[in-house]
Design an enzyme around this catalytic site. Structure first.
Site, PDB file in Angstrom:
ATOM      1  CB  THR A  17      31.145  32.236  53.421  1.00  0.00           C
ATOM      2  OG1 THR A  17      30.999  30.866  53.058  1.00  0.00           O
ATOM      3  CG2 THR A  17      30.379  33.097  52.450  1.00  0.00           C
ATOM      4  CB  SER A  66      34.279  26.851  59.492  1.00  0.00           C
ATOM      5  OG  SER A  66      33.092  26.280  59.010  1.00  0.00           O
ATOM      6  CB  THR A  98      28.123  29.890  58.575  1.00  0.00           C
ATOM      7  OG1 THR A  98      28.075  29.335  57.259  1.00  0.00           O
ATOM      8  CG2 THR A  98      28.179  31.396  58.502  1.00  0.00           C
ATOM      9  CG  ASP A  99      30.011  24.984  56.386  1.00  0.00           C
ATOM     10  OD1 ASP A  99      28.972  25.621  56.124  1.00  0.00           O
ATOM     11  OD2 ASP A  99      30.770  24.536  55.499  1.00  0.00           O
TER      12      ASP A  99
HETATM   13  N1  ASP Z   1      29.898  27.741  53.788  1.00  0.00           N
HETATM   14  C1  ASP Z   1      30.807  28.082  54.782  1.00  0.00           C
HETATM   15  C2  ASP Z   1      30.576  29.460  55.369  1.00  0.00           C
HETATM   16  O1  ASP Z   1      29.441  29.835  55.429  1.00  0.00           O
HETATM   17  C3  ASP Z   1      32.197  27.767  54.534  1.00  0.00           C
HETATM   18  C4  ASP Z   1      32.825  27.562  55.855  1.00  0.00           C
HETATM   19  O2  ASP Z   1      32.159  27.201  56.814  1.00  0.00           O
HETATM   20  O3  ASP Z   1      34.019  27.828  55.946  1.00  0.00           O
HETATM   21  O4  ASP Z   1      31.446  30.169  55.764  1.00  0.00           O
END
Ligand code: ASP
Length: 349
Positions: A17, A66, A98-99
């Site tokens: 993100t 991720s 963050t995932d």
């Molecule tokens: N929602 C995710 C983020 O917070 C997408 C990811 O993990 O790439 O980055």
């Protein structure tokens, strides 16, 4: 120290993100929405405040959501971080989705040494009002160059909180305060640009020795109400070389699943973790079929304080380093014993 007199920090971008922007609308062209399109150079260039904190070297490493990262990517990243430390970098900051931070940051904690590593990301992408990526990147670099970060292993910094990689987990789908360390609490915070580290951490023992080659597949299954044992029974025949079971509460499964777990544990290492997001696996309380005492007596390895995803990271890397079930058990035991060891004070205050 770089020529500027500021410490040199290497910022690696992996996507997520924090790096996601929209593409121009093109009918029929993909699902729409934002996707990782920015690399480390663009992320760093968008945050001029970094210039007064460190001499930043930008390394675009991957550009993916991720969930597309693998442990192989993290092993390669750890090796690259080691090379950058050897060539004068004082600290590494990793930006990513963050995932999966709770897994990648823990894997980096197991695989890197030689300097502080701080992992960050964003919950609000750059196209939204109030994106948190720039603030998180600044805080991550501030923590990375701070004396307080020395000797703490890999840290996760978001929302001005500092978490140890061994404890940090994503606990919310969209809130900027998604990261928590439910079992232990954060080790510190950042205020007015100053990192405050209020907890010292003992060094983790039981890390995998040199990891090379393919990472063996390890399954992570979660117990659920009224579950049967069909997936557990299938795991070893599907080619998985290890299993982590995210059991109920203190480490419990339905009674009729216990024998299946014991059978699998006779073939491949099986780690008992909890699906509860905080706390340790129990070892000596409950005595019913499917309880923690029953499962441990059937040969399962207690994950201790490690969450299911973190236990899977550790077991995967141990297997990649050539461990068998008994060596994996010894490593989990040592790691759990080491978290309660009293840390030595830092050499210099
Ligand atoms: N929602 C995710 C983020 O917070 C997408 C990811 O993990 O790439 O980055």
């Amino acid at each position: 120290m770089a020529r500027s007199g500021l410490p040199k920090v290497t910022v690696f971008s992996l996507g997520g993100t924090i790096a996601s922007t929209g593409a121009p609308e093109m009918p029929g062209d993909g699902p729409g929405g934002v996707a990782p399109r920015l690399g480390a150079r663009e992320l760093v260039a968008a945050v001029p405040q970094l210039q007064g904190i460190a001499e930043v070297e930008s390394v675009p490493f991957r550009q993916v959501p991720s969930g597309d990262l693998t442990l192989g990517d993290v092993v390669a990243l750890a090796a690259e971080i080691g090379r950058r430390f050897a060539s004068g970098s004082a600290a590494a900051v990793v930006t990513q989705g963050t995932d999966t931070i709770e897994e990648t940051a823990f894997a980096l904690d197991l695989l890197t040494c030689g300097g502080p590593v701080v992992v960050t990301g964003a919950m609000r992408n750059p196209t939204l009002a109030g994106p948190d990526g720039p603030a998180n990147l600044v805080a991550a670099v501030q923590v990375a160059v701070s004396r307080g970060a020395a000797g703490l292993g890999t840290l996760v910094v978001l929302n001005d909180e500092i978490h140890a990689a061994r404890f940090a987990g994503k606990t919310h789908t969209s809130s900027p305060s998604a990261f928590r360390s439910l079992t232990a609490g954060p080790v510190g915070w950042v205020v007015e640009g100053c990192p405050r580290v209020v907890m010292r951490l003992p060094e983790l023992e039981g890390r995998p020795a040199a990891v090379s080659g393919d990472i063996p597949a390890v399954a992570l299954l979660t117990s659920a109400l009224g579950d049967d044992s069909r997936l557990v029974d299938a795991v070893a025949d599907l080619g998985y070389q290890g299993l982590v079971i995210g059991a109920f509460g203190g480490g419990h499964v339905p009674g009729h699943v216990a024998a299946a777990l014991g059978r699998v544990a006779g073939r491949i290492p099986v780690v008992l973790a909890s699906r509860a997001p905080g706390g340790e696996i129990l070892q000596r309380t409950y005595g019913f079929p499917g309880s923690e005492r029953d499962l441990l007596a059937r040969g399962l390895i207690p994950a201790g304080f490690l969450s299911g995803p973190k236990a899977r990271v550790l077991l995967s890397l141990l297997l990649a380093a050539g461990a068998d079930t008994e060596r994996a058990r010894a490593a989990f035991d040592r790691m759990n014993a080491s978290v309660s060891a009293v840390p030595s004070p830092p050499a210099e205050r």
